[in-house]
Design a protein around this motif. Structure first.
Motif, short mmCIF file in Angstrom:
data_model
loop_
_atom_site.label_atom_id
_atom_site.label_comp_id
_atom_site.label_asym_id
_atom_site.label_seq_id
_atom_site.Cartn_x
_atom_site.Cartn_y
_atom_site.Cartn_z
N THR A 165 0.83 -1.19 0.00
CA THR A 165 0.00 0.00 0.00
C THR A 165 0.87 1.24 0.00
OG1 THR A 165 -1.92 1.03 1.07
CG2 THR A 165 -0.17 0.24 2.51
N GLU A 166 0.24 2.36 -0.29
CA GLU A 166 0.95 3.63 -0.29
C GLU A 166 0.76 4.31 1.06
OE1 GLU A 166 0.49 4.71 -5.07
OE2 GLU A 166 -0.61 5.83 -3.54
N LYS A 167 1.75 5.03 1.45
CA LYS A 167 1.68 5.80 2.69
C LYS A 167 0.43 6.67 2.70
CE LYS A 167 4.21 9.43 5.14
NZ LYS A 167 5.41 10.30 5.13
N GLY A 168 -0.28 6.62 3.82
CA GLY A 168 -1.48 7.42 3.97
C GLY A 168 -2.78 6.68 3.68
N LYS A 169 -2.68 5.51 3.03
CA LYS A 169 -3.88 4.73 2.74
C LYS A 169 -4.29 3.90 3.97
CE LYS A 169 -4.04 5.50 -1.83
NZ LYS A 169 -5.17 6.14 -2.53
N ASP A 170 -5.55 3.50 3.99
CA ASP A 170 -6.03 2.60 5.04
C ASP A 170 -5.96 1.16 4.54
OD1 ASP A 170 -8.86 4.70 6.11
OD2 ASP A 170 -6.68 4.99 6.22
N VAL A 171 -5.69 0.21 5.47
CA VAL A 171 -5.67 -1.20 5.10
C VAL A 171 -6.48 -2.01 6.12
CG1 VAL A 171 -3.45 -1.13 3.91
CG2 VAL A 171 -3.52 -1.67 6.35
N GLU A 172 -7.03 -3.12 5.65
CA GLU A 172 -7.76 -4.05 6.51
C GLU A 172 -7.15 -5.43 6.34
OE1 GLU A 172 -12.29 -2.25 6.86
OE2 GLU A 172 -11.92 -4.10 5.75
N LEU A 173 -6.85 -6.05 7.46
CA LEU A 173 -6.30 -7.39 7.49
C LEU A 173 -7.31 -8.30 8.17
CD1 LEU A 173 -2.69 -6.45 8.70
CD2 LEU A 173 -3.63 -6.35 6.40
N THR A 226 -10.97 -8.41 12.18
CA THR A 226 -10.36 -7.51 11.21
C THR A 226 -9.49 -6.50 11.95
OG1 THR A 226 -12.27 -7.69 9.72
CG2 THR A 226 -10.78 -5.85 9.36
N LEU A 227 -8.26 -6.38 11.51
CA LEU A 227 -7.34 -5.37 12.03
C LEU A 227 -7.26 -4.26 10.99
CD1 LEU A 227 -5.15 -4.53 14.18
CD2 LEU A 227 -3.49 -5.69 12.72
N THR A 228 -7.56 -3.04 11.41
CA THR A 228 -7.55 -1.90 10.49
C THR A 228 -6.44 -0.94 10.88
OG1 THR A 228 -9.94 -2.10 10.15
CG2 THR A 228 -8.90 0.01 9.57
N ILE A 229 -5.68 -0.53 9.89
CA ILE A 229 -4.65 0.49 10.10
C ILE A 229 -5.01 1.67 9.20
CG2 ILE A 229 -2.19 1.01 10.14
CD1 ILE A 229 -1.64 -2.01 10.05
N GLN A 230 -5.23 2.81 9.83
CA GLN A 230 -5.59 4.01 9.08
C GLN A 230 -4.35 4.85 8.82
OE1 GLN A 230 -8.53 5.47 11.97
NE2 GLN A 230 -10.11 5.13 10.41
N ARG A 231 -4.38 5.55 7.69
CA ARG A 231 -3.28 6.48 7.34
C ARG A 231 -1.92 5.80 7.55
NH1 ARG A 231 -6.63 8.64 10.80
NH2 ARG A 231 -5.08 8.84 12.47
N THR A 232 -1.70 4.71 6.86
CA THR A 232 -0.50 3.90 7.07
C THR A 232 0.77 4.71 6.92
OG1 THR A 232 -0.64 3.19 4.76
CG2 THR A 232 -1.52 1.68 6.43
N GLN A 233 1.77 4.33 7.71
CA GLN A 233 3.10 4.92 7.70
C GLN A 233 4.12 3.82 7.34
OE1 GLN A 233 3.46 8.33 8.38
NE2 GLN A 233 1.21 8.22 8.30
N GLN A 234 5.30 4.25 6.90
CA GLN A 234 6.31 3.27 6.52
C GLN A 234 6.70 2.37 7.68
OE1 GLN A 234 9.39 5.64 4.60
NE2 GLN A 234 8.52 5.21 2.58
N GLU A 235 6.67 2.91 8.90
CA GLU A 235 7.04 2.10 10.06
C GLU A 235 6.01 1.03 10.40
OE1 GLU A 235 6.76 5.44 10.13
OE2 GLU A 235 5.62 6.11 11.88
N ASP A 236 4.85 1.08 9.71
CA ASP A 236 3.85 0.03 9.93
C ASP A 236 4.20 -1.24 9.15
OD1 ASP A 236 1.15 2.47 9.71
OD2 ASP A 236 2.42 1.89 11.42
#
Lengths: 113, 111
Positions: free
Chosen positions: A13-21, A76-86
């Motif tokens: 994903t790109e930095k700043g996007k949300d992801v769902e696992l 579901t694990l959600t990460i909002q506004r993803t960062q590179q350190e994620d």
């Protein structure tokens, strides 16, 4: 199912996007855990669900991280506004009850560009 | 939180050799488990051993809860034993069901 199932297996994903696992635990297991493993590191606890009790969220690193478990099964694990350190492998595990053997899924490799 | 220390951090073995991995922990526990993470990243539960001794094929484990340590023995090592071995513990306190992991021991078995 026969084992803990996680999807997707890889996510870029790109930095700043949300992801769902997603995590499907072993059928009948009441306890579900999320851990994170950075490259070459140990396992970092994120969150724990046990039956209908309030989840233990003490390991979530920031308010960008959240998780839910619907119907006592799928999580579901959600990460909002993803960062590179994620960027890491996100591992889900389940067990029948507390103080029992823990079984892990194969993980989701998350890469944030 | 509870501290979990594993030693050695790295171990290189010749096929057929025996070895011992150690896990020390800083508080009383009611749950201790050993895991093997294979080179593809899959974590396999080897032992659930809060106390006593168990054996599974060429692997065995002993936990001395009163002295806060556990040992994992690998006998007649094979290349398939390569990977990272993790110890995980759960404190003996109500409403605290997190398993805390050590940093792991990386084992390399050479043919």
């Amino acid at each position: 199912g026969a084992g803990v199932s996680q999807s997707p297996s890889n996510k870029v994903t790109e930095k700043g996007k949300d992801v769902e696992l997603r995590c499907d635990p072993i059928s009948g297991h009441t306890a579900l855990y999320w851990y994170r493993q950075s490259l070459g590191q140990g396992l970092e606890f994120l969150i724990y669900f046990q039956g209908n009790s309030a989840p233990d969220k003490s390991g979530l690193p920031s308010d960008r991280f959240s998780a839910e478990r619907t119907g006592g099964s799928v999580s579901t694990l959600t990460i909002q506004r993803t960062q590179q350190e994620d960027s890491a492998v996100y591992l889900c595990a389940s067990r029948l009850r507390t103080v029992e053997k823990l079984f892990f899924g194969s993980g989701t490799q998350l890469s944030v560009l | 939180g509870i501290q979990v220390e594993q030693s050695p951090p790295d171990l290189i073995l010749q096929e057929g050799a025996n070895s011992t991995l150690r896990c020390n922990f800083s508080d009383s526990v009611n749950n201790l488990q050993w895991f093997h993470q294979n080179p593809w990243g899959q974590l396999i539960n080897l032992f659930y051993i809060p106390s006593g001794t168990k054996q599974n094929g060429r692997l065995s484990a002993t936990t001395v809860a009163t002295e806060r340590y556990s040992l994992l023995y690998i006998s007649s090592s094979q290349t398939t034993d390569s990977g990272v071995y993790f110890c995980a513990v759960e404190r003996s306190r109500s409403n605290d069901y997190k398993l805390s992991f050590g940093a792991g021991t990386t084992v390399t078995v050479r043919a």
